[in-house]
Scaffold this motif. Structure first.
Motif, PDB file in Angstrom:
ATOM      1  N   PHE A 387      -5.673  -6.329 -12.449  1.00 40.55           N
ATOM      2  CA  PHE A 387      -5.153  -5.600 -11.287  1.00 40.55           C
ATOM      3  C   PHE A 387      -4.017  -6.410 -10.680  1.00 40.55           C
ATOM      4  CE2 PHE A 387      -6.303  -3.848  -6.835  1.00 40.55           C
ATOM      5  CZ  PHE A 387      -5.605  -2.668  -7.057  1.00 40.55           C
ATOM      6  N   LEU A 388      -2.816  -5.825 -10.670  1.00 41.70           N
ATOM      7  CA  LEU A 388      -1.653  -6.525 -10.125  1.00 41.70           C
ATOM      8  C   LEU A 388      -1.151  -5.799  -8.883  1.00 41.70           C
ATOM      9  CD1 LEU A 388       0.279  -7.392 -13.411  1.00 41.70           C
ATOM     10  CD2 LEU A 388      -1.385  -8.779 -12.142  1.00 41.70           C
ATOM     11  N   VAL A 389      -0.696  -6.581  -7.916  1.00 47.36           N
ATOM     12  CA  VAL A 389      -0.363  -6.012  -6.609  1.00 47.36           C
ATOM     13  C   VAL A 389       1.079  -6.360  -6.234  1.00 47.36           C
ATOM     14  CG1 VAL A 389      -1.139  -5.807  -4.214  1.00 47.36           C
ATOM     15  CG2 VAL A 389      -2.784  -6.425  -6.001  1.00 47.36           C
ATOM     16  N   GLY A 390       1.844  -5.336  -5.851  1.00 45.58           N
ATOM     17  CA  GLY A 390       3.283  -5.492  -5.594  1.00 45.58           C
ATOM     18  C   GLY A 390       3.643  -6.032  -4.226  1.00 45.58           C
ATOM     19  N   CYS A 391       2.638  -6.451  -3.460  1.00 46.71           N
ATOM     20  CA  CYS A 391       2.893  -7.040  -2.142  1.00 46.71           C
ATOM     21  C   CYS A 391       2.071  -8.323  -2.064  1.00 46.71           C
ATOM     22  CB  CYS A 391       2.440  -6.054  -1.067  1.00 46.71           C
ATOM     23  SG  CYS A 391       2.706  -6.632   0.617  1.00 46.71           S
ATOM     24  N   PRO A 392       2.630  -9.403  -1.573  1.00 49.46           N
ATOM     25  CA  PRO A 392       1.823 -10.621  -1.432  1.00 49.46           C
ATOM     26  C   PRO A 392       0.633 -10.354  -0.505  1.00 49.46           C
ATOM     27  CG  PRO A 392       4.163 -11.084  -1.076  1.00 49.46           C
ATOM     28  CD  PRO A 392       4.014  -9.602  -1.115  1.00 49.46           C
ATOM     29  N   PRO A 393      -0.361 -11.258  -0.494  1.00 51.50           N
ATOM     30  CA  PRO A 393      -1.525 -11.025   0.372  1.00 51.50           C
ATOM     31  C   PRO A 393      -1.117 -10.784   1.826  1.00 51.50           C
ATOM     32  CG  PRO A 393      -1.892 -12.902  -1.085  1.00 51.50           C
ATOM     33  CD  PRO A 393      -0.484 -12.477  -1.306  1.00 51.50           C
ATOM     34  N   VAL A 394      -1.611  -9.668   2.380  1.00 51.32           N
ATOM     35  CA  VAL A 394      -1.345  -9.345   3.789  1.00 51.32           C
ATOM     36  C   VAL A 394      -2.375 -10.122   4.603  1.00 51.32           C
ATOM     37  CG1 VAL A 394      -1.259  -7.507   5.524  1.00 51.32           C
ATOM     38  CG2 VAL A 394      -0.453  -7.062   3.196  1.00 51.32           C
ATOM     39  N   ILE A 395      -1.903 -11.146   5.309  1.00 46.26           N
ATOM     40  CA  ILE A 395      -2.847 -12.047   5.988  1.00 46.26           C
ATOM     41  C   ILE A 395      -2.805 -11.919   7.508  1.00 46.26           C
ATOM     42  CG2 ILE A 395      -2.944 -13.795   4.145  1.00 46.26           C
ATOM     43  CD1 ILE A 395      -0.903 -15.358   6.147  1.00 46.26           C
ATOM     44  N   ALA A 396      -1.890 -11.077   8.007  1.00 43.93           N
ATOM     45  CA  ALA A 396      -1.760 -10.979   9.465  1.00 43.93           C
ATOM     46  C   ALA A 396      -1.287  -9.573   9.834  1.00 43.93           C
ATOM     47  CB  ALA A 396      -0.755 -12.017   9.948  1.00 43.93           C
ATOM     48  N   PRO A 397      -1.594  -9.147  11.052  1.00 41.06           N
ATOM     49  CA  PRO A 397      -1.194  -7.792  11.451  1.00 41.06           C
ATOM     50  C   PRO A 397       0.321  -7.656  11.594  1.00 41.06           C
ATOM     51  CG  PRO A 397      -2.761  -8.750  13.017  1.00 41.06           C
ATOM     52  CD  PRO A 397      -2.327  -9.850  12.116  1.00 41.06           C
ATOM     53  N   CYS A 398       0.770  -6.399  11.596  1.00 43.87           N
ATOM     54  CA  CYS A 398       2.162  -6.100  11.931  1.00 43.87           C
ATOM     55  C   CYS A 398       2.164  -5.613  13.374  1.00 43.87           C
ATOM     56  CB  CYS A 398       2.699  -4.996  11.026  1.00 43.87           C
ATOM     57  SG  CYS A 398       4.316  -4.399  11.564  1.00 43.87           S
ATOM     58  N   PHE A 399       3.112  -6.108  14.174  1.00 45.88           N
ATOM     59  CA  PHE A 399       3.224  -5.638  15.557  1.00 45.88           C
ATOM     60  C   PHE A 399       4.507  -4.848  15.772  1.00 45.88           C
ATOM     61  CE2 PHE A 399       0.591  -9.509  15.710  1.00 45.88           C
ATOM     62  CZ  PHE A 399      -0.573  -8.941  16.198  1.00 45.88           C
ATOM     63  N   GLY A 401       5.370  -1.858  14.048  1.00 45.83           N
ATOM     64  CA  GLY A 401       5.417  -0.461  13.694  1.00 45.83           C
ATOM     65  C   GLY A 401       4.772  -0.062  12.393  1.00 45.83           C
ATOM     66  N   VAL A 402       4.235  -1.002  11.622  1.00 45.59           N
ATOM     67  CA  VAL A 402       3.433  -0.586  10.468  1.00 45.59           C
ATOM     68  C   VAL A 402       2.005  -1.001  10.784  1.00 45.59           C
ATOM     69  CG1 VAL A 402       2.996  -0.807   8.001  1.00 45.59           C
ATOM     70  CG2 VAL A 402       5.330  -0.909   8.851  1.00 45.59           C
ATOM     71  N   ALA A 403       1.184  -0.056  11.200  1.00 45.23           N
ATOM     72  CA  ALA A 403      -0.188  -0.412  11.525  1.00 45.23           C
ATOM     73  C   ALA A 403      -0.838  -0.894  10.242  1.00 45.23           C
ATOM     74  CB  ALA A 403      -0.913   0.800  12.077  1.00 45.23           C
ATOM     75  N   MET A 404      -1.094  -2.166  10.137  1.00 45.79           N
ATOM     76  CA  MET A 404      -1.755  -2.686   8.937  1.00 45.79           C
ATOM     77  C   MET A 404      -3.249  -2.664   9.216  1.00 45.79           C
ATOM     78  SD  MET A 404       0.114  -3.537   6.433  1.00 45.79           S
ATOM     79  CE  MET A 404       1.683  -4.120   5.865  1.00 45.79           C
ATOM     80  N   ALA A 405      -3.714  -3.645   9.978  1.00 47.02           N
ATOM     81  CA  ALA A 405      -5.114  -3.730  10.359  1.00 47.02           C
ATOM     82  C   ALA A 405      -5.254  -4.976  11.206  1.00 47.02           C
ATOM     83  CB  ALA A 405      -5.996  -3.838   9.117  1.00 47.02           C
ATOM     84  N   THR A 406      -6.410  -5.162  11.804  1.00 51.99           N
ATOM     85  CA  THR A 406      -6.651  -6.395  12.551  1.00 51.99           C
ATOM     86  C   THR A 406      -6.941  -7.501  11.542  1.00 51.99           C
ATOM     87  OG1 THR A 406      -9.002  -5.961  12.644  1.00 51.99           O
ATOM     88  CG2 THR A 406      -7.680  -5.112  14.460  1.00 51.99           C
ATOM     89  N   LYS A 407      -6.813  -8.729  11.989  1.00 48.08           N
ATOM     90  CA  LYS A 407      -7.025  -9.859  11.085  1.00 48.08           C
ATOM     91  C   LYS A 407      -8.436  -9.817  10.478  1.00 48.08           C
ATOM     92  CE  LYS A 407      -5.181 -14.296  10.602  1.00 48.08           C
ATOM     93  NZ  LYS A 407      -4.315 -15.329  11.031  1.00 48.08           N
ATOM     94  N   LYS A 408      -9.390  -9.394  11.284  1.00 44.38           N
ATOM     95  CA  LYS A 408     -10.774  -9.321  10.817  1.00 44.38           C
ATOM     96  C   LYS A 408     -10.909  -8.349   9.637  1.00 44.38           C
ATOM     97  CE  LYS A 408     -14.057  -7.955  13.569  1.00 44.38           C
ATOM     98  NZ  LYS A 408     -14.385  -7.565  14.927  1.00 44.38           N
ATOM     99  N   GLU A 409     -10.091  -7.290   9.674  1.00 44.80           N
ATOM    100  CA  GLU A 409     -10.195  -6.266   8.622  1.00 44.80           C
ATOM    101  C   GLU A 409      -9.383  -6.597   7.375  1.00 44.80           C
ATOM    102  OE1 GLU A 409     -10.316  -2.116  11.055  1.00 44.80           O
ATOM    103  OE2 GLU A 409      -8.594  -3.397  11.388  1.00 44.80           O
ATOM    104  N   LEU A 410      -8.391  -7.476   7.513  1.00 49.54           N
ATOM    105  CA  LEU A 410      -7.496  -7.751   6.379  1.00 49.54           C
ATOM    106  C   LEU A 410      -8.216  -8.604   5.339  1.00 49.54           C
ATOM    107  CD1 LEU A 410      -4.219  -8.532   8.350  1.00 49.54           C
ATOM    108  CD2 LEU A 410      -4.634  -6.560   6.856  1.00 49.54           C
ATOM    109  N   ILE A 411      -8.402  -8.072   4.165  1.00 51.96           N
ATOM    110  CA  ILE A 411      -9.238  -8.778   3.188  1.00 51.96           C
ATOM    111  C   ILE A 411      -8.645 -10.141   2.819  1.00 51.96           C
ATOM    112  CG2 ILE A 411      -8.321  -7.550   1.146  1.00 51.96           C
ATOM    113  CD1 ILE A 411     -11.293  -7.569   0.117  1.00 51.96           C
ATOM    114  N   ALA A 412      -7.304 -10.207   2.677  1.00 54.81           N
ATOM    115  CA  ALA A 412      -6.702 -11.475   2.246  1.00 54.81           C
ATOM    116  C   ALA A 412      -6.665 -12.516   3.361  1.00 54.81           C
ATOM    117  CB  ALA A 412      -5.287 -11.230   1.716  1.00 54.81           C
ATOM    118  N   ALA A 413      -6.926 -12.076   4.600  1.00 50.23           N
ATOM    119  CA  ALA A 413      -6.985 -13.053   5.695  1.00 50.23           C
ATOM    120  C   ALA A 413      -8.357 -13.722   5.706  1.00 50.23           C
ATOM    121  CB  ALA A 413      -6.728 -12.364   7.026  1.00 50.23           C
ATOM    122  N   ASN A 414      -9.290 -13.130   4.996  1.00 48.06           N
ATOM    123  CA  ASN A 414     -10.670 -13.617   5.053  1.00 48.06           C
ATOM    124  C   ASN A 414     -11.207 -14.157   3.739  1.00 48.06           C
ATOM    125  OD1 ASN A 414     -11.503 -12.792   7.912  1.00 48.06           O
ATOM    126  ND2 ASN A 414     -10.517 -10.957   7.116  1.00 48.06           N
TER     127      ASN A 414
END
Ligand code: AMP
Length: 473
Positions: A387-399, A401-414
């Motif tokens: 499984f290859l992913v075209g975006c590096p690990p999303v480790i922090a929210p976006c403030f 305008g792209v609602a990503m998720a909270t840090k708690k929800e971001l899998i690569a942050a955890n």
């Protein structure tokens, strides 16, 4: 931000000198091409000398909101439109745009794409001055700030935008209709896109160039970060905001990775080409021996083609997407929600069974989609899954305008990549690196906003800022 909500959307503005013309249906077509930027609500406001301002907003897709009747009741040769993106929990008609505010001898109608991080403070100022809010969006804050400068403080609209821009911290692209004049504004960091085109004698502003293509308009240029454009005597007039001088560029990388349509070109860089490059970069990083490269449709198709071309491994469709499933597909029960991915994507067993597959997706955010997706793929019994992913690990929210998720929800942050691979129970998992993504986009690193990937945000952030999660069943 407590109680405030972001707006990550698509915007359009059309200016025609011909006052016998109605531009509403063209705004509709442009918004239709920008539907991927927002499916929660849509709205159009137009102005004609005879009828003044008319507008209509509603919940849902552009085709649900506007039927013949609504479109043909919106008259005038100048207008703006908006499609709004959905985040968890704030699906309200009051938040739909354009926002309209009127005063003795006029009105301001405005549509916004972006997110103002200090809007809480700005809103409090307005509340103290007696402004009443109908929505909880930062877009309404900008609208009233403009009204305050233009109407209460008697400034020209250009001076009003100048004054407002000095107070706004965050991202914004705006289309503003003031008494029959159209203005386009792009925030000084250029986080959100905005471009201008010509169709005959008419001018069109839009978030993405695909909106120009569908109405056969000729792209002229991107609005420069920090620029106000308006139209006089059939010409584009331009005014640079004073704050542009001290601002640095910060284009959102996620427009290229996922958000924008591949047939759009933003700031001179074609989105499809970037995604092909992402696939090539993934091959450089992970030269895997496999039988077939399969995209998760639709957003990962170019990256899978890029990987296939670079590796010589055949590209193959292995998942079929039901094209009638929108992103706002709401399912009331948990059991039904678990069906969501199945309804959206179905594996072609014959294309997968017994094969070593490379599956490519544009991004992993919370990881819930990937888990469900890989469970489905495993039912088709591949020999190996990479499984290859075209975006590096999303480790922090976006403030911005792209609602990503909270840090708690971001899998690569955890979890580490190896832990995520284990959870997904697959043979290998590889994310594109930050360096390779920057190379794929082809912009200098210092001109990009990479806040969700490296936590280096381009502005100050208030202490009480809260992250938002996008809506997905
Ligand atoms: P998940 O990891 O479950 O949050 O889902 C990730 C998938 O959702 C990605 O592959 C994208 O297709 C899509 N996606 C990623 N970011 C967003 C976003 N901010 N808004 C809507 N969809 C997104």
């Amino acid at each position: 931000m407590q109680g405030e909500i972001e707006d990550k959307c698509g915007i359009v503005g059309i200016h025609s000198e011909d006052d016998s013309k109605d531009v509403s249906s063209f705004i509709y077509y442009c918004l239709f091409a920008l539907q991927h930027r927002g499916q929660e609500s849509a709205g159009i406001a137009t102005f004609s000398e005879g009828k003044g301002l008319t507008y209509y907003c509603g919940m849902g897709l552009i085709t649900d909101v506007f039927k013949d009747y609504e479109i043909h009741n919106l008259n005038g040769n100048i207008g703006i439109g908006h499609v709004r993106y959905s985040t968890t929990g704030q699906s309200r008609l009051e938040n739909s745009q354009p926002f309209v505010t009127d005063f003795d001898d006029g009105f301001i109608a405005m549509a916004h794409n972006g997110d103002i991080v200090n809007s809480g403070e700005l809103r409090d100022e307005l509340l103290n001055e007696g402004y009443e809010f109908k929505s909880d969006t930062d877009s309404e804050v900008i609208c009233y700030m403009l009204k305050r400068e233009h109407y209460d403080n008697n400034k020209s609209i250009i001076d009003a935008i100048e004054a407002v821009s000095k107070k706004l911290v965050g991202s914004y692209a705006l289309v503003i209709l003031v008494n029959g004049d159209l203005y386009g504004v792009r925030g000084p960091m250029g986080i959100k896109p905005l471009a201008v085109a010509k169709r005959g004698d008419d001018y069109i502003l839009a978030s993405e160039t695909v909106a120009f293509d569908v109405v056969n308009a000729q792209y002229i240029r991107d609005i420069v970060p920090g620029e106000i454009v308006y139209f006089e005597n059939n010409e584009i007039k331009s005014h640079m905001l004073e704050i542009a001088e001290e601002s640095s560029l910060s284009h959102c990388m996620f427009e290229y990775v996922y958000f924008a349509r591949p047939d759009s070109t933003i700031d001179g860089i074609n989105v499809y080409q970037t995604r092909l490059n992402i696939g090539r970069q993934l091959h450089k990083l992970y030269p895997i021996d496999a039988d077939v490269v399969i995209p998760v449709p639709d957003s990962s198709i170019p990256a899978a083609i890029g990987y296939s071309r670079a590796s010589g491994i055949p590209y193959g469709e292995g998942l079929i997407k039901n094209r009638y499933v929108g992103r706002t597909f709401i399912m009331p029960t948990q059991e039904e929600r678990e069906l969501a991915v199945r309804l959206k994507l179905n594996p072609i067993k014959e294309a997968i069974k017994g094969k070593k597959i490379i599956l490519i997706d544009d991004s992993i955010v919370r990881g819930t989609t990937s888990k469900q997706l890989l469970d489905l793929v495993k039912e088709a019994e591949p020999a190996e899954i990479h499984f290859l992913v075209g975006c590096p690990p999303v480790i922090a929210p976006c403030f911005y305008g792209v609602a990503m998720a909270t840090k708690k929800e971001l899998i690569a942050a955890n979890y580490s990549t190896e832990e995520i691979r284990e959870q997904l129970d697959i043979d290998s998992l590889g994310y594109i690196t930050l360096e390779s993504l920057i190379e794929a986009i082809g912009m200098p690193e210092e001109d990009l906003c990479l806040g969700c990937l490296n936590e280096k945000y381009p502005t100050e952030l208030p202490d009480d800022i809260e992250a938002e999660t996008y809506y997905k069943p």
